[in-house]
Design a protein around this motif. Structure first.
Motif, PDB file in Angstrom:
ATOM      1  N   ALA A 141      61.225  40.315  -9.002  1.00  0.00           N
ATOM      2  CA  ALA A 141      60.549  41.310  -8.171  1.00  0.00           C
ATOM      3  C   ALA A 141      60.594  40.923  -6.698  1.00  0.00           C
ATOM      4  CB  ALA A 141      59.102  41.476  -8.620  1.00  0.00           C
ATOM      5  N   TRP A 142      60.478  39.620  -6.422  1.00  0.00           N
ATOM      6  CA  TRP A 142      60.410  39.161  -5.031  1.00  0.00           C
ATOM      7  C   TRP A 142      61.748  39.336  -4.322  1.00  0.00           C
ATOM      8  CZ3 TRP A 142      55.834  35.811  -3.919  1.00  0.00           C
ATOM      9  CH2 TRP A 142      55.664  35.579  -2.550  1.00  0.00           C
ATOM     10  N   THR A 143      62.853  39.098  -5.026  1.00  0.00           N
ATOM     11  CA  THR A 143      64.174  39.181  -4.396  1.00  0.00           C
ATOM     12  C   THR A 143      64.487  40.582  -3.870  1.00  0.00           C
ATOM     13  OG1 THR A 143      65.012  37.354  -5.747  1.00  0.00           O
ATOM     14  CG2 THR A 143      66.643  38.827  -4.762  1.00  0.00           C
ATOM     15  N   PRO A 144      64.364  41.636  -4.674  1.00  0.00           N
ATOM     16  CA  PRO A 144      64.636  42.972  -4.130  1.00  0.00           C
ATOM     17  C   PRO A 144      63.624  43.400  -3.075  1.00  0.00           C
ATOM     18  CG  PRO A 144      63.787  43.131  -6.373  1.00  0.00           C
ATOM     19  CD  PRO A 144      64.069  41.691  -6.124  1.00  0.00           C
ATOM     20  N   ALA A 145      62.392  42.898  -3.170  1.00  0.00           N
ATOM     21  CA  ALA A 145      61.380  43.228  -2.164  1.00  0.00           C
ATOM     22  C   ALA A 145      61.793  42.697  -0.796  1.00  0.00           C
ATOM     23  CB  ALA A 145      60.026  42.664  -2.575  1.00  0.00           C
ATOM     24  N   VAL A 146      62.239  41.454  -0.755  1.00  0.00           N
ATOM     25  CA  VAL A 146      62.679  40.867   0.507  1.00  0.00           C
ATOM     26  C   VAL A 146      63.902  41.603   1.047  1.00  0.00           C
ATOM     27  CG1 VAL A 146      63.756  38.820   1.521  1.00  0.00           C
ATOM     28  CG2 VAL A 146      61.681  38.585   0.156  1.00  0.00           C
ATOM     29  N   ALA A 147      64.838  41.921   0.163  1.00  0.00           N
ATOM     30  CA  ALA A 147      66.041  42.633   0.593  1.00  0.00           C
ATOM     31  C   ALA A 147      65.683  43.984   1.208  1.00  0.00           C
ATOM     32  CB  ALA A 147      66.991  42.815  -0.581  1.00  0.00           C
ATOM     33  N   ALA A 148      64.758  44.702   0.571  1.00  0.00           N
ATOM     34  CA  ALA A 148      64.357  46.012   1.074  1.00  0.00           C
ATOM     35  C   ALA A 148      63.614  45.895   2.397  1.00  0.00           C
ATOM     36  CB  ALA A 148      63.478  46.716   0.040  1.00  0.00           C
ATOM     37  N   PHE A 149      62.757  44.882   2.517  1.00  0.00           N
ATOM     38  CA  PHE A 149      62.011  44.676   3.763  1.00  0.00           C
ATOM     39  C   PHE A 149      62.987  44.363   4.893  1.00  0.00           C
ATOM     40  CE2 PHE A 149      57.449  43.945   4.822  1.00  0.00           C
ATOM     41  CZ  PHE A 149      57.594  43.810   6.194  1.00  0.00           C
ATOM     42  N   THR A 205      53.742  40.002  -8.804  1.00  0.00           N
ATOM     43  CA  THR A 205      54.455  40.010  -7.523  1.00  0.00           C
ATOM     44  C   THR A 205      54.528  41.424  -6.965  1.00  0.00           C
ATOM     45  OG1 THR A 205      55.775  38.049  -8.020  1.00  0.00           O
ATOM     46  CG2 THR A 205      56.685  39.578  -6.415  1.00  0.00           C
ATOM     47  N   ALA A 206      54.828  42.383  -7.823  1.00  0.00           N
ATOM     48  CA  ALA A 206      54.853  43.778  -7.380  1.00  0.00           C
ATOM     49  C   ALA A 206      53.482  44.201  -6.873  1.00  0.00           C
ATOM     50  CB  ALA A 206      55.301  44.678  -8.527  1.00  0.00           C
ATOM     51  N   LEU A 207      52.436  43.718  -7.519  1.00  0.00           N
ATOM     52  CA  LEU A 207      51.071  44.014  -7.086  1.00  0.00           C
ATOM     53  C   LEU A 207      50.828  43.454  -5.687  1.00  0.00           C
ATOM     54  CD1 LEU A 207      48.614  45.353  -8.580  1.00  0.00           C
ATOM     55  CD2 LEU A 207      47.831  43.022  -9.034  1.00  0.00           C
ATOM     56  N   ILE A 208      51.309  42.256  -5.441  1.00  0.00           N
ATOM     57  CA  ILE A 208      51.134  41.616  -4.133  1.00  0.00           C
ATOM     58  C   ILE A 208      51.843  42.413  -3.035  1.00  0.00           C
ATOM     59  CG2 ILE A 208      51.889  39.588  -2.806  1.00  0.00           C
ATOM     60  CD1 ILE A 208      51.126  37.917  -5.330  1.00  0.00           C
ATOM     61  N   PHE A 209      53.054  42.874  -3.316  1.00  0.00           N
ATOM     62  CA  PHE A 209      53.766  43.650  -2.313  1.00  0.00           C
ATOM     63  C   PHE A 209      53.170  45.041  -2.128  1.00  0.00           C
ATOM     64  CE2 PHE A 209      56.919  40.314  -2.598  1.00  0.00           C
ATOM     65  CZ  PHE A 209      57.440  40.274  -1.317  1.00  0.00           C
ATOM     66  N   ARG A 210      52.651  45.642  -3.200  1.00  0.00           N
ATOM     67  CA  ARG A 210      52.026  46.943  -3.056  1.00  0.00           C
ATOM     68  C   ARG A 210      50.761  46.850  -2.202  1.00  0.00           C
ATOM     69  NH1 ARG A 210      53.924  51.396  -2.407  1.00  0.00           N
ATOM     70  NH2 ARG A 210      55.241  51.133  -4.266  1.00  0.00           N
ATOM     71  N   THR A 211      49.984  45.806  -2.395  1.00  0.00           N
ATOM     72  CA  THR A 211      48.776  45.645  -1.576  1.00  0.00           C
ATOM     73  C   THR A 211      49.135  45.402  -0.116  1.00  0.00           C
ATOM     74  OG1 THR A 211      48.613  43.288  -2.131  1.00  0.00           O
ATOM     75  CG2 THR A 211      47.328  44.812  -3.480  1.00  0.00           C
ATOM     76  N   LEU A 212      50.252  44.728   0.143  1.00  0.00           N
ATOM     77  CA  LEU A 212      50.682  44.554   1.527  1.00  0.00           C
ATOM     78  C   LEU A 212      50.978  45.911   2.160  1.00  0.00           C
ATOM     79  CD1 LEU A 212      51.569  42.825   3.939  1.00  0.00           C
ATOM     80  CD2 LEU A 212      53.823  42.611   2.857  1.00  0.00           C
ATOM     81  N   ALA A 213      51.705  46.754   1.433  1.00  0.00           N
ATOM     82  CA  ALA A 213      52.030  48.082   1.953  1.00  0.00           C
ATOM     83  C   ALA A 213      50.765  48.897   2.203  1.00  0.00           C
ATOM     84  CB  ALA A 213      52.944  48.812   0.975  1.00  0.00           C
ATOM     85  N   GLU A 214      49.838  48.825   1.270  1.00  0.00           N
ATOM     86  CA  GLU A 214      48.594  49.589   1.431  1.00  0.00           C
ATOM     87  C   GLU A 214      47.766  49.066   2.584  1.00  0.00           C
ATOM     88  OE1 GLU A 214      46.936  49.197  -2.440  1.00  0.00           O
ATOM     89  OE2 GLU A 214      48.128  50.834  -3.290  1.00  0.00           O
ATOM     90  N   THR A 215      47.753  47.757   2.772  1.00  0.00           N
ATOM     91  CA  THR A 215      46.994  47.166   3.885  1.00  0.00           C
ATOM     92  C   THR A 215      47.565  47.612   5.224  1.00  0.00           C
ATOM     93  OG1 THR A 215      46.396  45.208   2.591  1.00  0.00           O
ATOM     94  CG2 THR A 215      46.339  44.981   4.985  1.00  0.00           C
TER      95      THR A 215
END
Length: 218
Positions: A141-149, A205-215
């Motif tokens: 989950a973390w790898t595609p998240a970083v790539a997208a960011f 991990t997806a939860l962590i990135f979703r909360t970042l987006a919401e914050t």
């Protein structure tokens, strides 16, 4: 980029936003604790949700009274607390990740800087866990998240847009662990029986990135 460009006035990821993110993670973990535990019960020790809940509760206590000017102090404190308070694999992995992110953020960050900080967190996870994409772990989950960011930041997207893209990618990455056979961690002991289950670490991990987006969008 020169100071008089439109992006120069865009919000940056600072200490208060970092603390808001961590508090949002704690609330989300509390809400999703049972789901994370159920996922872990299928292919692990069944303690992922409770371990994270205990860890982030300890983090909230550790952050009380901490009013730093930079996000690095918040995230470093978060990581140090998770390492010391959370059992299983998730404590060291997430702890090292947040410490790496914090070390990369000595001051308020623009999208490109935050992208590289999140990449440093991924590097820390991979170094400690010895995991690669496709191993059915946090990394998926973390790898595609970083790539997208990174892609969004390079295209000039502001923080909320880049974080939303990362969250979407992390959630897809977590779902994509369902057909994988685990090659790392407790789940790997199950062999082919790990197929058909979503990885709990990728899910958190997806939860962590979703909360970042919401914050960043509130």
């Amino acid at each position: 980029m020169t100071p008089d460009t439109p992006q120069s006035d865009a919000p940056r990821f600072d200490g208060p936003l970092a603390e808001s993110w961590i508090r949002a993670i704690a609330a989300a973990v509390e809400k999703e604790r049972s789901r994370l535990t159920d996922l872990d019960s299928a292919i692990g020790d069944g303690d992922h949700g409770s371990n994270l809940q205990r860890g982030f509760t300890a983090v909230l206590t550790a952050l009380e009274g901490l009013r730093p000017a930079d996000p690095g102090a918040v995230l470093t404190k978060t990581g140090t607390t998770l390492v010391s308070k959370v059992g299983g694999a998730s404590g060291p992995l997430y702890g090292k990740a947040f410490r790496a992110i914090g070390a990369a953020l000595p001051g308020p960050a623009d999208p490109a800087t935050l992208a590289e900080a999140l990449a440093a967190g991924l590097d820390a996870v991979r170094l400690l866990g010895k995991a690669d994409p496709g191993d059915k772990t946090i990394v998926d989950a973390w790898t595609p998240a970083v790539a997208a960011f990174r892609t969004a930041a390079a295209a000039g997207a502001p923080l909320p847009e880049a974080a939303a893209a990362a969250a979407d990618a992390a959630e897809r990455g977590a779902r994509d662990t369902v057909p994988l056979q685990a090659r790392k961690g407790r789940a790997s002991y199950l062999g082919e029986r790990s197929i058909g289950h979503q990885d709990p670490g990728a899910t958190s991990t997806a939860l962590i990135f979703r909360t970042l987006a919401e914050t960043l969008t509130t």
